[in-house]
Write a protein that holds these residues in place. Sequence first.
Motif, PDB file in Angstrom:
ATOM      1  N   TYR A  19      21.780  25.558  70.881  1.00 31.35           N
ATOM      2  CA  TYR A  19      21.909  25.501  69.431  1.00 31.35           C
ATOM      3  C   TYR A  19      23.110  24.637  69.061  1.00 31.35           C
ATOM      4  CZ  TYR A  19      18.518  29.256  69.140  1.00 31.35           C
ATOM      5  OH  TYR A  19      17.383  30.000  69.245  1.00 31.35           O
ATOM      6  N   ALA A  20      22.977  23.935  67.945  1.00 29.00           N
ATOM      7  CA  ALA A  20      24.077  23.138  67.413  1.00 29.00           C
ATOM      8  C   ALA A  20      24.135  23.368  65.913  1.00 29.00           C
ATOM      9  CB  ALA A  20      23.869  21.658  67.703  1.00 29.00           C
ATOM     10  N   CYS A  21      25.315  23.617  65.394  1.00 30.81           N
ATOM     11  CA  CYS A  21      25.508  23.814  63.966  1.00 30.81           C
ATOM     12  C   CYS A  21      26.436  22.710  63.471  1.00 30.81           C
ATOM     13  CB  CYS A  21      26.121  25.186  63.688  1.00 30.81           C
ATOM     14  SG  CYS A  21      26.295  25.529  61.922  1.00 30.81           S
ATOM     15  N   ILE A  22      26.009  22.017  62.418  1.00 25.57           N
ATOM     16  CA  ILE A  22      26.862  20.984  61.853  1.00 25.57           C
ATOM     17  C   ILE A  22      27.163  21.319  60.398  1.00 25.57           C
ATOM     18  CG2 ILE A  22      26.014  19.193  63.408  1.00 25.57           C
ATOM     19  CD1 ILE A  22      24.406  18.079  61.014  1.00 25.57           C
ATOM     20  N   GLN A  23      28.311  20.869  59.932  1.00 30.26           N
ATOM     21  CA  GLN A  23      28.694  21.042  58.534  1.00 30.26           C
ATOM     22  C   GLN A  23      28.508  19.707  57.828  1.00 30.26           C
ATOM     23  OE1 GLN A  23      32.542  22.797  57.818  1.00 30.26           O
ATOM     24  NE2 GLN A  23      32.653  21.882  55.789  1.00 30.26           N
ATOM     25  N   VAL A  24      27.849  19.745  56.682  1.00 27.59           N
ATOM     26  CA  VAL A  24      27.611  18.551  55.878  1.00 27.59           C
ATOM     27  C   VAL A  24      28.399  18.725  54.581  1.00 27.59           C
ATOM     28  CG1 VAL A  24      25.838  17.120  54.813  1.00 27.59           C
ATOM     29  CG2 VAL A  24      25.322  18.366  56.907  1.00 27.59           C
ATOM     30  N   ASP A  25      29.077  17.669  54.139  1.00 27.84           N
ATOM     31  CA  ASP A  25      29.979  17.821  52.996  1.00 27.84           C
ATOM     32  C   ASP A  25      29.304  17.811  51.626  1.00 27.84           C
ATOM     33  OD1 ASP A  25      29.354  15.135  53.054  1.00 27.84           O
ATOM     34  OD2 ASP A  25      31.407  14.427  52.845  1.00 27.84           O
ATOM     35  N   HIS A  26      28.027  17.401  51.521  1.00 22.61           N
ATOM     36  CA  HIS A  26      27.345  17.383  50.224  1.00 22.61           C
ATOM     37  C   HIS A  26      25.852  17.599  50.447  1.00 22.61           C
ATOM     38  CE1 HIS A  26      25.922  15.947  46.312  1.00 22.61           C
ATOM     39  NE2 HIS A  26      27.143  16.234  45.883  1.00 22.61           N
ATOM     40  N   HIS A  27      25.230  18.343  49.548  1.00 16.96           N
ATOM     41  CA  HIS A  27      23.808  18.676  49.732  1.00 16.96           C
ATOM     42  C   HIS A  27      22.903  17.448  49.768  1.00 16.96           C
ATOM     43  CE1 HIS A  27      23.901  18.405  45.308  1.00 16.96           C
ATOM     44  NE2 HIS A  27      22.609  18.109  45.414  1.00 16.96           N
ATOM     45  N   LYS A  28      23.300  16.360  49.136  1.00 17.53           N
ATOM     46  CA  LYS A  28      22.484  15.150  49.141  1.00 17.53           C
ATOM     47  C   LYS A  28      22.481  14.458  50.509  1.00 17.53           C
ATOM     48  CE  LYS A  28      22.729  14.138  44.238  1.00 17.53           C
ATOM     49  NZ  LYS A  28      23.095  13.158  43.219  1.00 17.53           N
ATOM     50  N   LYS A  29      23.418  14.833  51.388  1.00 23.98           N
ATOM     51  CA  LYS A  29      23.490  14.247  52.725  1.00 23.98           C
ATOM     52  C   LYS A  29      22.749  15.076  53.781  1.00 23.98           C
ATOM     53  CE  LYS A  29      27.836  11.868  51.857  1.00 23.98           C
ATOM     54  NZ  LYS A  29      29.215  11.662  52.300  1.00 23.98           N
ATOM     55  N   VAL A  30      22.242  16.239  53.382  1.00 22.07           N
ATOM     56  CA  VAL A  30      21.550  17.114  54.330  1.00 22.07           C
ATOM     57  C   VAL A  30      20.300  16.454  54.926  1.00 22.07           C
ATOM     58  CG1 VAL A  30      20.305  19.313  54.560  1.00 22.07           C
ATOM     59  CG2 VAL A  30      22.519  19.238  53.405  1.00 22.07           C
ATOM     60  N   PRO A  31      19.424  15.826  54.122  1.00 20.19           N
ATOM     61  CA  PRO A  31      18.228  15.213  54.722  1.00 20.19           C
ATOM     62  C   PRO A  31      18.554  14.151  55.780  1.00 20.19           C
ATOM     63  CG  PRO A  31      17.961  15.383  52.358  1.00 20.19           C
ATOM     64  CD  PRO A  31      19.388  15.738  52.663  1.00 20.19           C
ATOM     65  N   LYS A  32      19.572  13.323  55.539  1.00 19.41           N
ATOM     66  CA  LYS A  32      19.953  12.308  56.521  1.00 19.41           C
ATOM     67  C   LYS A  32      20.515  12.961  57.781  1.00 19.41           C
ATOM     68  CE  LYS A  32      22.707   8.128  57.255  1.00 19.41           C
ATOM     69  NZ  LYS A  32      22.717   8.324  58.680  1.00 19.41           N
ATOM     70  N   ALA A  33      21.295  14.020  57.609  1.00 21.68           N
ATOM     71  CA  ALA A  33      21.843  14.726  58.766  1.00 21.68           C
ATOM     72  C   ALA A  33      20.722  15.323  59.615  1.00 21.68           C
ATOM     73  CB  ALA A  33      22.803  15.830  58.307  1.00 21.68           C
ATOM     74  N   ILE A  34      19.699  15.864  58.971  1.00 25.42           N
ATOM     75  CA  ILE A  34      18.564  16.420  59.703  1.00 25.42           C
ATOM     76  C   ILE A  34      17.838  15.317  60.460  1.00 25.42           C
ATOM     77  CG2 ILE A  34      16.293  17.515  59.464  1.00 25.42           C
ATOM     78  CD1 ILE A  34      17.512  19.138  57.127  1.00 25.42           C
ATOM     79  N   ALA A  35      17.572  14.195  59.780  1.00 21.44           N
ATOM     80  CA  ALA A  35      16.874  13.076  60.426  1.00 21.44           C
ATOM     81  C   ALA A  35      17.670  12.538  61.606  1.00 21.44           C
ATOM     82  CB  ALA A  35      16.608  11.968  59.409  1.00 21.44           C
ATOM     83  N   ASP A  36      18.978  12.398  61.447  1.00 20.23           N
ATOM     84  CA  ASP A  36      19.822  11.893  62.538  1.00 20.23           C
ATOM     85  C   ASP A  36      19.771  12.810  63.754  1.00 20.23           C
ATOM     86  OD1 ASP A  36      20.544   9.762  60.934  1.00 20.23           O
ATOM     87  OD2 ASP A  36      22.534  10.554  60.445  1.00 20.23           O
ATOM     88  N   MET A  37      19.854  14.125  63.516  1.00 17.60           N
ATOM     89  CA  MET A  37      19.820  15.069  64.637  1.00 17.60           C
ATOM     90  C   MET A  37      18.436  15.098  65.288  1.00 17.60           C
ATOM     91  SD  MET A  37      22.792  16.400  65.248  1.00 17.60           S
ATOM     92  CE  MET A  37      22.591  17.985  66.057  1.00 17.60           C
ATOM     93  N   GLN A  38      17.376  14.978  64.503  1.00 17.50           N
ATOM     94  CA  GLN A  38      16.033  14.961  65.072  1.00 17.50           C
ATOM     95  C   GLN A  38      15.844  13.732  65.952  1.00 17.50           C
ATOM     96  OE1 GLN A  38      13.600  15.479  61.540  1.00 17.50           O
ATOM     97  NE2 GLN A  38      13.341  17.650  61.991  1.00 17.50           N
ATOM     98  N   ASN A  39      16.442  12.624  65.565  1.00 17.11           N
ATOM     99  CA  ASN A  39      16.373  11.414  66.387  1.00 17.11           C
ATOM    100  C   ASN A  39      17.091  11.597  67.724  1.00 17.11           C
ATOM    101  OD1 ASN A  39      14.824   9.976  64.559  1.00 17.11           O
ATOM    102  ND2 ASN A  39      16.599   9.078  63.544  1.00 17.11           N
TER     103      ASN A  39
END
Length: 53
Positions: free
Chosen positions: A6-26
Amino acid sequence: MKLKEYACIQVDHHKKVPKAIADMQNLGWRFHTYQATGWGTDVKHYVLFEKSD
């Protein structure tokens, strides 16, 4: 049997969550859970991922 990682990341703004998900899925991680905590301008966004072989 290998345990899941498991990996947990903190994102600083809700608008950046989709990109963070896509980056981790890649990187081979699978989206598991999203949680936001806080109030007003002090909101923390956490995204949990899992990986299994």
